[in-house]
Design a protein around this motif. Structure first.
Motif, PDB file in Angstrom:
ATOM      1  N   ARG A   1      17.897  26.193  81.699  1.00 46.05           N
ATOM      2  CA  ARG A   1      16.530  25.695  81.627  1.00 46.05           C
ATOM      3  C   ARG A   1      16.497  24.170  81.723  1.00 46.05           C
ATOM      4  O   ARG A   1      15.619  23.603  82.385  1.00 46.05           O
ATOM      5  CB  ARG A   1      15.869  26.155  80.329  1.00 46.05           C
ATOM      6  CG  ARG A   1      15.555  27.645  80.281  1.00 46.05           C
ATOM      7  CD  ARG A   1      14.860  28.022  78.986  1.00 46.05           C
ATOM      8  NE  ARG A   1      14.595  29.439  78.915  1.00 46.05           N
ATOM      9  CZ  ARG A   1      13.549  30.044  79.460  1.00 46.05           C
ATOM     10  NH1 ARG A   1      12.662  29.319  80.130  1.00 46.05           N
ATOM     11  NH2 ARG A   1      13.371  31.342  79.355  1.00 46.05           N
TER      12      ARG A   1
ATOM     13  N   VAL B   1      14.455  14.811  77.992  1.00 46.75           N
ATOM     14  CA  VAL B   1      13.631  15.125  79.166  1.00 46.75           C
ATOM     15  C   VAL B   1      13.100  13.822  79.742  1.00 46.75           C
ATOM     16  O   VAL B   1      12.367  13.094  79.056  1.00 46.75           O
ATOM     17  CB  VAL B   1      12.462  16.057  78.785  1.00 46.75           C
ATOM     18  CG1 VAL B   1      11.624  16.386  80.017  1.00 46.75           C
ATOM     19  CG2 VAL B   1      12.996  17.334  78.153  1.00 46.75           C
TER      20      VAL B   1
ATOM     21  N   ILE C   1      14.625  21.094  85.053  1.00 47.61           N
ATOM     22  CA  ILE C   1      13.725  19.946  84.991  1.00 47.61           C
ATOM     23  C   ILE C   1      14.496  18.633  84.973  1.00 47.61           C
ATOM     24  O   ILE C   1      13.923  17.580  84.672  1.00 47.61           O
ATOM     25  CB  ILE C   1      12.812  20.036  83.750  1.00 47.61           C
ATOM     26  CG1 ILE C   1      13.643  20.093  82.467  1.00 47.61           C
ATOM     27  CG2 ILE C   1      11.899  21.240  83.844  1.00 47.61           C
ATOM     28  CD1 ILE C   1      12.815  19.991  81.199  1.00 47.61           C
TER      29      ILE C   1
ATOM     30  N   ALA D   1       6.057  23.035  83.092  1.00 42.89           N
ATOM     31  CA  ALA D   1       7.448  23.488  83.156  1.00 42.89           C
ATOM     32  C   ALA D   1       8.295  22.814  82.086  1.00 42.89           C
ATOM     33  O   ALA D   1       9.075  23.462  81.379  1.00 42.89           O
ATOM     34  CB  ALA D   1       8.024  23.218  84.549  1.00 42.89           C
ATOM     35  N   ALA D   2       8.148  21.498  81.937  1.00 42.83           N
ATOM     36  CA  ALA D   2       8.947  20.774  80.944  1.00 42.83           C
ATOM     37  C   ALA D   2       8.560  21.184  79.528  1.00 42.83           C
ATOM     38  O   ALA D   2       9.428  21.327  78.650  1.00 42.83           O
ATOM     39  CB  ALA D   2       8.771  19.271  81.124  1.00 42.83           C
TER      40      ALA D   2
ATOM     41  N   THR E   1       9.968  13.878  85.110  1.00 40.31           N
ATOM     42  CA  THR E   1       9.840  15.327  85.312  1.00 40.31           C
ATOM     43  C   THR E   1       8.475  15.692  85.850  1.00 40.31           C
ATOM     44  O   THR E   1       8.325  16.542  86.710  1.00 40.31           O
ATOM     45  CB  THR E   1      10.087  16.059  83.969  1.00 40.31           C
ATOM     46  OG1 THR E   1      11.403  15.758  83.539  1.00 40.31           O
ATOM     47  CG2 THR E   1       9.934  17.550  84.130  1.00 40.31           C
ATOM     48  N   LYS E   2       7.422  15.034  85.352  1.00 42.27           N
ATOM     49  CA  LYS E   2       6.080  15.348  85.802  1.00 42.27           C
ATOM     50  C   LYS E   2       5.913  15.071  87.278  1.00 42.27           C
ATOM     51  O   LYS E   2       5.376  15.886  88.038  1.00 42.27           O
ATOM     52  CB  LYS E   2       5.077  14.512  84.986  1.00 42.27           C
ATOM     53  CG  LYS E   2       3.619  14.738  85.368  1.00 42.27           C
ATOM     54  CD  LYS E   2       3.151  16.105  84.963  1.00 42.27           C
ATOM     55  CE  LYS E   2       1.673  16.295  85.282  1.00 42.27           C
ATOM     56  NZ  LYS E   2       1.175  17.631  84.935  1.00 42.27           N
TER      57      LYS E   2
ATOM     58  N   GLU F   1       7.767  17.581  89.294  1.00 42.53           N
ATOM     59  CA  GLU F   1       7.147  18.910  89.342  1.00 42.53           C
ATOM     60  C   GLU F   1       6.072  18.970  90.393  1.00 42.53           C
ATOM     61  O   GLU F   1       5.868  19.987  91.057  1.00 42.53           O
ATOM     62  CB  GLU F   1       6.550  19.211  87.954  1.00 42.53           C
ATOM     63  CG  GLU F   1       5.922  20.588  87.860  1.00 42.53           C
ATOM     64  CD  GLU F   1       5.288  20.824  86.497  1.00 42.53           C
ATOM     65  OE1 GLU F   1       4.576  21.833  86.359  1.00 42.53           O
ATOM     66  OE2 GLU F   1       5.479  19.991  85.599  1.00 42.53           O
TER      67      GLU F   1
END
Length: 320
Positions: free
Chosen positions: A286, A310, A290, A224-225, A314-315, A318
């Motif tokens: 967008r 970012v 994230i 996604a990121a 984020t990982k 997710e």
């Protein structure tokens, strides 16, 4: 204490203080009154009104701050919240407004995620149809034109060769559009290769020279990121080509202690006072998906600068 009783007590305190001054003070009012007595009463009335105005201003100040926040709040720039100040209904109103903002941002993020997911699926479908249907049809047309040109007289063959070149250019353009709709290189080779390929697709007639500086040891951000980074870079590059009139563009993807930073700079005409269009709003939506931070503004040397930060969390978010 409710706002009604607070205002009532403010006014009552002012009136009681004024009455006490009249009763206990040396000033008296005779009939008929004298000018001096009228001046004393006028001064007392003005003093009461001033004190009352100050007390009301202090009591209603949190509402004024809340009204300013309400008029300046932007759903695409989350995080701004008015401080909970005041008492009674005022504090409850600010808390309710903050709760409403939290709910609206959550609902917007959810609906944006669904909409962007559907958009990506539709792009994938259109790219597949362009590649499988239109691309194969044009390829068959090219082969047929070559067969006919080989058997045609020289004058006709020359005209057919021109048609072949036009058809081949159209096929290349369709393939380019399909790659932009569905970044297959992102899925197959990763983000760094996809961004390199993106900068090489700048049309030569624009006069724009695009350079990129990409760190190779990027953390694992998740699909996604990486897709958000690619789409923001794609939109930033498209805006530069279409609107900036720039001759130089620099695209950087750098590792920072807090995450990954995408930076796009050009030497064009800048944003000016133009309102944000659908492309920039899409970039902000967008980024919100994230938890990234997007900033657009003038560059240090002129032109426009797009910066997307970012976080490495984020990982984890997710997979949560």
């Amino acid at each position: 204490m409710s706002l009604f009783w607070r205002l009532f007590l403010f006014n009552a305190a002012v009136l009681v203080a004024g009455a006490a001054v009249l009763l206990l003070g040396p000033a008296t009012v005779s009939t008929p009154f004298f000018i001096a007595e009228a001046l004393i009463l006028a001064a007392g009335l003005i003093a009461m009104l001033v004190v009352n105005a100050i007390l009301l201003r202090v009591g209603l100040a949190p509402l004024q701050r809340l009204a300013r926040v309400m008029t300046t709040i932007d759903p695409l720039r989350p995080g701004a919240r008015p401080a909970v100040t005041g008492h009674g209904e005022i504090a409850d109103l600010i808390k309710a407004f903050n709760t409403m903002l939290d709910r609206l941002e959550d609902e917007r993020a959810t609906s944006s995620a669904v909409a962007l997911s559907a958009q990506e699926a539709e792009r994938h479908r259109i790219a597949q149809e362009l590649h499988d249907e239109v691309g194969q049809t044009l390829t068959a047309v090219l082969l047929e034109l070559k067969r006919v040109a080989d058997q045609a007289p020289d004058r006709v063959a020359t005209a057919l060769h021109h048609v072949q070149e036009t058809t081949r250019d159209s096929l290349d353009e369709i393939r380019r559009i399909a790659r932009r709709l569905r970044p297959g290189v992102l899925e197959e080779l990763g983000l760094v290769s996809a961004l390199k390929a993106l900068t090489t697709e700048v049309p030569p007639h624009t006069g724009l020279v695009a350079r990129c500086h990409l760190d190779s040891d990027l953390p694992d951000l998740g699909d996604a990121a990486e897709l958000v980074l690619y789409r923001v870079a794609q939109e930033g590059l498209t805006n530069t080509v279409r609107h900036a009139g720039a001759t130089r563009l620099e695209l950087s993807l750098l590792c920072r202690p807090s995450g990954v930073e995408l930076l796009i700079r050009d030497n064009g005409c800048g944003l000016g006072g133009a309102p944000e269009g659908a492309g920039i709003r899409g970039m902000r939506e967008r980024a919100l998906l994230i938890g990234a931070q997007l900033a657009l503004g003038p560059g240090s040397g002129g032109g426009t600068e797009v910066r997307l930060r970012v976080p490495t969390a984020t990982k984890a978010a997710e997979h949560a």
